[in-house]
Design an enzyme around this catalytic site. Structure first.
Site, PDB file in Angstrom:
ATOM      1  N   CYS A 152      -4.924   7.748   9.422  1.00 44.91           N
ATOM      2  CA  CYS A 152      -5.063   7.261  10.792  1.00 44.91           C
ATOM      3  C   CYS A 152      -4.739   8.402  11.743  1.00 44.91           C
ATOM      4  CB  CYS A 152      -4.142   6.069  11.035  1.00 44.91           C
ATOM      5  SG  CYS A 152      -4.704   4.585  10.197  1.00 44.91           S
TER       6      CYS A 152
ATOM      7  N   ASP B 127       4.613   0.271  12.164  1.00 40.81           N
ATOM      8  CA  ASP B 127       3.360  -0.314  11.663  1.00 40.81           C
ATOM      9  C   ASP B 127       3.174  -1.781  12.074  1.00 40.81           C
ATOM     10  OD1 ASP B 127       2.858   2.115  10.531  1.00 40.81           O
ATOM     11  OD2 ASP B 127       3.363   1.517   8.480  1.00 40.81           O
TER      12      ASP B 127
ATOM     13  N   ARG C   3      -8.541  -0.111   5.041  1.00 36.76           N
ATOM     14  CA  ARG C   3      -7.634   0.855   4.410  1.00 36.76           C
ATOM     15  C   ARG C   3      -6.372   0.176   3.907  1.00 36.76           C
ATOM     16  NH1 ARG C   3      -7.752   6.365   7.347  1.00 36.76           N
ATOM     17  NH2 ARG C   3      -6.387   6.664   5.606  1.00 36.76           N
TER      18      ARG C   3
ATOM     19  N   ARG D 120      -0.099  14.395  13.396  1.00 36.46           N
ATOM     20  CA  ARG D 120       0.870  13.996  12.366  1.00 36.46           C
ATOM     21  C   ARG D 120       1.263  15.239  11.570  1.00 36.46           C
ATOM     22  NH1 ARG D 120      -1.526   8.771   9.457  1.00 36.46           N
ATOM     23  NH2 ARG D 120       0.624   8.405   8.826  1.00 36.46           N
TER      24      ARG D 120
ATOM     25  N   LYS E 244       0.831  -1.226   0.000  1.00 39.46           N
ATOM     26  CA  LYS E 244       0.000   0.000   0.000  1.00 39.46           C
ATOM     27  C   LYS E 244       0.857   1.264   0.000  1.00 39.46           C
ATOM     28  CE  LYS E 244      -1.673   1.455   4.112  1.00 39.46           C
ATOM     29  NZ  LYS E 244      -1.378   2.825   4.546  1.00 39.46           N
ATOM     30  N   ASN E 245       1.839   1.314   0.891  1.00 43.83           N
ATOM     31  CA  ASN E 245       2.587   2.562   1.060  1.00 43.83           C
ATOM     32  C   ASN E 245       3.608   2.805  -0.052  1.00 43.83           C
ATOM     33  OD1 ASN E 245       1.063   3.173   3.261  1.00 43.83           O
ATOM     34  ND2 ASN E 245       2.569   2.527   4.784  1.00 43.83           N
TER      35      ASN E 245
HETATM   36  C1  EPZ Z   1       4.110   6.740   6.654  1.00 45.89           C
HETATM   37  O1  EPZ Z   1       3.403   7.815   7.278  1.00 45.89           O
HETATM   38  C2  EPZ Z   1       3.128   5.623   6.491  1.00 45.89           C
HETATM   39  N1  EPZ Z   1       2.026   6.087   5.672  1.00 45.89           N
HETATM   40  C3  EPZ Z   1       2.641   5.172   7.854  1.00 45.89           C
HETATM   41  O2  EPZ Z   1       1.846   4.030   7.654  1.00 45.89           O
HETATM   42  C4  EPZ Z   1       3.832   4.783   8.733  1.00 45.89           C
HETATM   43  O3  EPZ Z   1       3.375   4.510  10.031  1.00 45.89           O
HETATM   44  C5  EPZ Z   1       4.846   5.920   8.787  1.00 45.89           C
HETATM   45  O4  EPZ Z   1       5.217   6.304   7.444  1.00 45.89           O
HETATM   46  C6  EPZ Z   1       6.127   5.558   9.534  1.00 45.89           C
HETATM   47  O5  EPZ Z   1       6.744   4.454   8.922  1.00 45.89           O
HETATM   48  C7  EPZ Z   1       2.168   6.123   4.357  1.00 45.89           C
HETATM   49  O6  EPZ Z   1       3.198   5.776   3.791  1.00 45.89           O
HETATM   50  C8  EPZ Z   1       0.986   6.588   3.568  1.00 45.89           C
HETATM   51  P1  EPZ Z   1       6.426   9.990   8.613  1.00 45.89           P
HETATM   52  P2  EPZ Z   1       4.009   9.260   7.291  1.00 45.89           P
HETATM   53  O7  EPZ Z   1       6.395  11.185   7.770  1.00 45.89           O
HETATM   54  O8  EPZ Z   1       4.557   9.562   5.954  1.00 45.89           O
HETATM   55  C9  EPZ Z   1       7.005  13.031  12.587  1.00 45.89           C
HETATM   56  C10 EPZ Z   1       0.092   2.544   8.074  1.00 45.89           C
HETATM   57  O9  EPZ Z   1      -0.361   1.965   9.088  1.00 45.89           O
HETATM   58  N2  EPZ Z   1       6.924  14.033  11.494  1.00 45.89           N
HETATM   59  O10 EPZ Z   1       7.658   9.130   8.607  1.00 45.89           O
HETATM   60  O11 EPZ Z   1       2.995  10.142   7.865  1.00 45.89           O
HETATM   61  C11 EPZ Z   1       5.636  12.813  13.222  1.00 45.89           C
HETATM   62  O12 EPZ Z   1       5.798  12.567  14.582  1.00 45.89           O
HETATM   63  C12 EPZ Z   1       0.526   3.987   8.164  1.00 45.89           C
HETATM   64  O13 EPZ Z   1       0.188   2.019   6.958  1.00 45.89           O
HETATM   65  C13 EPZ Z   1       7.070  15.371  11.814  1.00 45.89           C
HETATM   66  O14 EPZ Z   1       7.288  15.721  12.978  1.00 45.89           O
HETATM   67  O15 EPZ Z   1       5.190   9.038   8.316  1.00 45.89           O
HETATM   68  C14 EPZ Z   1       5.152  11.554  12.539  1.00 45.89           C
HETATM   69  O16 EPZ Z   1       4.188  10.886  13.290  1.00 45.89           O
HETATM   70  C15 EPZ Z   1       0.138   4.681   9.395  1.00 45.89           C
HETATM   71  N3  EPZ Z   1       6.973  16.296  10.814  1.00 45.89           N
HETATM   72  C16 EPZ Z   1       6.450  10.762  12.396  1.00 45.89           C
HETATM   73  O17 EPZ Z   1       7.444  11.778  12.128  1.00 45.89           O
HETATM   74  C17 EPZ Z   1       6.720  15.952   9.512  1.00 45.89           C
HETATM   75  O18 EPZ Z   1       6.658  16.837   8.649  1.00 45.89           O
HETATM   76  C18 EPZ Z   1       6.463   9.763  11.249  1.00 45.89           C
HETATM   77  O19 EPZ Z   1       6.083  10.467  10.070  1.00 45.89           O
HETATM   78  C19 EPZ Z   1       6.580  14.589   9.200  1.00 45.89           C
HETATM   79  C20 EPZ Z   1       6.691  13.652  10.208  1.00 45.89           C
END
Ligand code: EPZ
Length: 443
Positions: free
Chosen positions: A117, A309, A402, A123, A22-23
């Protein structure tokens, strides 16, 4: 809305085919909007977030044709930036990728706040914004979304991410693909979905180097051309079925997987006492439970560390492991809301802080009614329901849908007693002794 009704306590075994990631599929679908020629994608998972993305892109002028349930032809020739439908954008986090696409194509972006989510810690997208600003865009937050403008177009830039964010890395790669000049993303995320996006874009004529390392180099190109690309297997769906095998006995053989993406999960399952054989050439992994799962300590980390995840699914295993386990969540703040629901089945925590949970294993779980809080938390609820004697119900299944393709079909084929019903259908008393599937209300 639907619920899952699970009569637990049955040993599961057999073979399960793992769907596409998915991702990886999400950013690749959005990347197709950068391309004026058609692309064909195979192994696209049939999950709700993909359906939503197809809806968003179609409303923005992209032509998408299903060649089969998992193969799509996508033509971005008539993509119209800044026309995204708010309702659909608010459903998924990945709609934030429209910002990179729109800025890269037209120097302008406007989208509603992306959804996805909902975790207690929020986020933020600040790293995405900072990156776009380094490339020359002026980003603004308005009452229900974001706008950005780069009147002279974006330019290549050196960008340092102070967290290795998956979303920010994807968004900046999308923005830089057609942007003149050289862009460097330092402290980039290294997840397989980043590598997959780079491979796809390079197949289309982009010039992206070192994806999979923490410094990605992108030389902007003038245009992209069509290609055919196969989405790699979903490492989190695979990890979930591996955890299910450890919870319910096995052996369960997963097919169509890349074992090298699963190392952290394999390592922790072995530490808990599960037996695992992986075959890279055949792209299979077989998992069976050992005599007794044992407690472990777990810390989530960016890839290749243990994935956030998979954290809830491991909490479900820890619930029946001998001893006290500890989870430290380092990636997503407040990703423990699901624990309150698991506790209904007798899952015992002996300490919880915002980013830490201690789980003491119990001998058995009892069936209960639960409500999915998020995608992976919902998967953990399915796991405890499969282990508990009696009938459990899980509501809010749309959150599980999802990211899991046909979860009840795949689990039924492994021997689970699981059916999907409308949430309006009458409930069996929680924890009642196992009913035969045939005596459950029909849809
Ligand atoms: C991706 O989310 C995945 N989603 C998530 O999968 C996954 O949990 C996550 O990466 C971590 O591996 C998709 O790919 C669509 P991040 P994303 O940007 O891109 C901080 C699932 O269950 N952060 O790495 O949102 C903040 O704390 C889902 O399939 C900032 O502070 O992850 C965030 O929670 C859920 N500022 C953490 O990093 C920012 O600008 C991880 O974010 C961006 C992130």
């Amino acid at each position: 809305m639907d619920k899952l009704i699970i009569s637990g306590g049955k040993p599961l075994q057999g073979t399960v085919a793992i769907s596409g990631m998915k991702n990886a599929a999400l950013p690749i679908l959005f990347a197709c909007a950068l391309n004026k020629e058609p692309c064909i994608l195979h192994n696209v998972p049939a999950v709700k977030d993909i359906e939503t993305t197809v809806g968003i892109l179609s409303e923005m002028g992209v032509t998408i044709r299903y060649l089969s349930p998992t193969s799509l032809e996508i033509n971005g020739k008539d993509f119209k930036p800044c026309t995204s439908p708010n309702t659909l954008v608010r459903r998924i986090r990945a709609s934030s990728y429209l910002m990179g696409v729109e800025l890269g194509l037209s120097g302008q972006t406007r989208i509603a706040f992306p959804g996805g989510c909902d975790f207690d810690g929020g986020r933020p997208l600040d790293l995405h914004m900072k990156g776009f600003e380094a490339m020359g865009a002026e980003m603004r937050t308005y009452h229900d979304g974001y706008t950005g403008e780069a009147p002279d177009g974006l330019f290549g830039a050196k960008i340092y991410l102070n967290k290795a964010s998956v979303g920010a890395t994807v968004n900046l790669m999308l923005a830089a693909t057609l942007t003149p000049g050289h862009t460097v993303i330092s402290n980039a995320a290294r997840e397989p979905h980043i590598v997959s996006l780079a491979r796809f874009l390079n197949e289309c004529g982009a010039n992206i180097l070192n994806a999979g390392t923490s410094e990605i180099q992108i030389e902007g190109v003038a245009s992209l051309h069509g290609c055919t690309y196969r989405i790699p297997p979903d490492m989190i769906e695979a990890g979930t079925y591996m955890a299910i095998a450890a919870a319910t006995g096995g052996p369960i053989t997963l097919t169509g997987v890349y074992p090298e993406h699963l190392q952290a999960t394999i390592d922790k399952l072995c530490e808990m006492g599960a037996h695992i054989t992986a075959n890279n050439a055949l792209e299979t992994v077989t998992v069976s439970a050992g005599d007794q799962l044992t407690a472990i300590e777990l810390e989530t980390q960016p890839y290749p560390g243990f994935p956030t995840d998979m954290q809830p699914q491991f909490a479900a295993l820890m619930a029946v492991a001998k001893g006290t386990s500890i989870i430290r969540e380092n990636i997503i703040n407040g990703r423990f809301a699901y624990l309150e629901q698991l506790k209904r089945t007798g899952v015992k925590t002996i300490g919880e802080a915002k980013d830490t949970a201690c789980i003491e294993g119990v001998e058995r779980l009892t069936a209960a009614n639960m409500t999915a809080t998020d995608l992976r938390g919902g998967a953990a609820m399915v796991m405890v329901a499969l282990m508990a004697e009696g009938i459990s119900e899980i509501r809010n299944v749309h959150l599980i849908d999802r990211g899991y393709d046909d979860i009840e079909g795949k689990l039924s084929a492994l021997g689970a007693d699981i059916i999907r019903r409308s949430e309006d259908a009458p409930s069996a008393p929680a924890g009642s002794s196992p009913l035969m599937t045939s005596s459950l209300p029909t849809p």
